[in-house]
Design a protein around this motif. Sequence first.
Motif, short mmCIF file in Angstrom:
data_model
loop_
_atom_site.label_atom_id
_atom_site.label_comp_id
_atom_site.label_asym_id
_atom_site.label_seq_id
_atom_site.Cartn_x
_atom_site.Cartn_y
_atom_site.Cartn_z
N LEU A 1 0.83 -1.21 0.00
CA LEU A 1 0.00 0.00 0.00
C LEU A 1 0.86 1.25 0.00
O LEU A 1 0.49 2.27 -0.62
N THR B 1 0.69 4.14 -2.82
CA THR B 1 0.36 5.53 -2.43
C THR B 1 1.46 6.48 -2.90
O THR B 1 1.17 7.60 -3.37
N LYS C 1 -7.20 9.09 -2.34
CA LYS C 1 -7.88 7.83 -2.09
C LYS C 1 -6.89 6.77 -1.61
O LYS C 1 -7.16 6.02 -0.64
N LYS C 2 -5.71 6.71 -2.27
CA LYS C 2 -4.69 5.75 -1.86
C LYS C 2 -4.19 6.03 -0.44
O LYS C 2 -3.96 5.12 0.35
N ARG C 3 -4.06 7.28 -0.14
CA ARG C 3 -3.58 7.65 1.20
C ARG C 3 -4.62 7.28 2.26
O ARG C 3 -4.26 6.80 3.33
N GLU C 4 -5.88 7.51 1.98
CA GLU C 4 -6.94 7.14 2.91
C GLU C 4 -7.01 5.63 3.10
O GLU C 4 -7.20 5.14 4.22
N GLU C 5 -6.85 4.91 2.01
CA GLU C 5 -6.85 3.46 2.09
C GLU C 5 -5.70 2.97 2.98
O GLU C 5 -5.87 2.04 3.79
N LEU C 6 -4.54 3.59 2.82
CA LEU C 6 -3.37 3.22 3.63
C LEU C 6 -3.62 3.52 5.10
O LEU C 6 -3.36 2.67 5.97
N ASP D 1 -6.49 3.89 6.67
CA ASP D 1 -7.52 3.00 7.23
C ASP D 1 -6.97 1.59 7.47
O ASP D 1 -7.28 0.96 8.48
N TRP D 2 -6.16 1.14 6.54
CA TRP D 2 -5.59 -0.21 6.67
C TRP D 2 -4.65 -0.28 7.88
O TRP D 2 -4.67 -1.26 8.64
#
Length: 348
Positions: A251, A255, A282-287, A289-290
């Motif tokens: 991830l 990102t 979006k990639k940063r938020e996914e990271l 959250d993960w």
Amino acid sequence: MNNMPNMQPGAQNMPPNMQNGFMGQQPGMQMGQMGQMGPQPMQPGMQMGQMGAQQMMRPPKQPMSPAKKKKIILIVSIVSSLVVVGIVLAIVLPMVLRVDYSSAYSVAKELQPKIYDIYQSYDCENVVYYVDSDYIEMKSYNEYITGCINLFSSGADELVSKLGNTDGVKRSSEIGAQFDKFNNEYMAISAGNVEELEHKLSLWQARHNFVVAAGDLNYSSTDAEFTTAANYLINSGNDSLKAYGEGWLELKIATAAAYRAYDNASWSDYSAYQALRDTYNKKREELDDWIAINKPDINEIAPLDFNDTYKMYTEFGNLYDLIMDTYELNYNFGSEDCYEYLGEVECY
């Protein structure tokens, strides 16, 4: 004529009781009465020798049977053996039942400074406290790790085990109960043994190294730099840390790529620029959250508790005082373990 002396021959030389009648017969005594003074006549019908015959008619004493004689000998032997055993027990039993507290005192005295060092040192506590602090350099944190291992590899583990096997701890219920209280606190801190402690500390070290390495990175860093940081977890030997390191790396690289694409986009094509920025966000938020969901708790993976060394030290102090006081009451005089003066003993 009446005054004439008695002229019977020898009468004047007889005692008075013999002068009047035969053999001192008193006046009025008949001759037949003389026999009453001698042996009584035999009973009618009793023949001479009957008394001796009665004695001769008694049956002869029977000899003791071998079985009876054997039984008596056996009883005497058992009684004699019991007496001997009783004497031996009276001498030996107090010696056997006597508890030797000297070894417990000696080991506890040797262990005392090591327990104090564990209590006073902050190395182990710093390992726990600074594990997620990226401003503590790897070098400093690794020194905490080494210092913590040295505290328990200096012989403390061996002495604790040796103390638990001493006669004083094993045979005294009071000392044994206090030893258990201390040992439970010690085991919670030391992780049970040095090898297990080293293994746990290596995982904490991997976690901290990752935190520091990742903290030095940004989205302009290269994939190789992200890989170097992730490898501290991937190569830790722990499945949970490995899975987290691999997921984080994937991830993070995605990102960072999205960020670089967005950062290199031209403002001239605003719609394309906006799309790249949205992708990056979006990639940063996914990271994020993960990470929030999957970030491993190192204290669950490798539990360590160095924050309550005071309780461990207190329980050992109670144990040491109890052993010392008991040994003073059951002292091995001449051992020179403690100070002796006029029959009084003082241990320290």
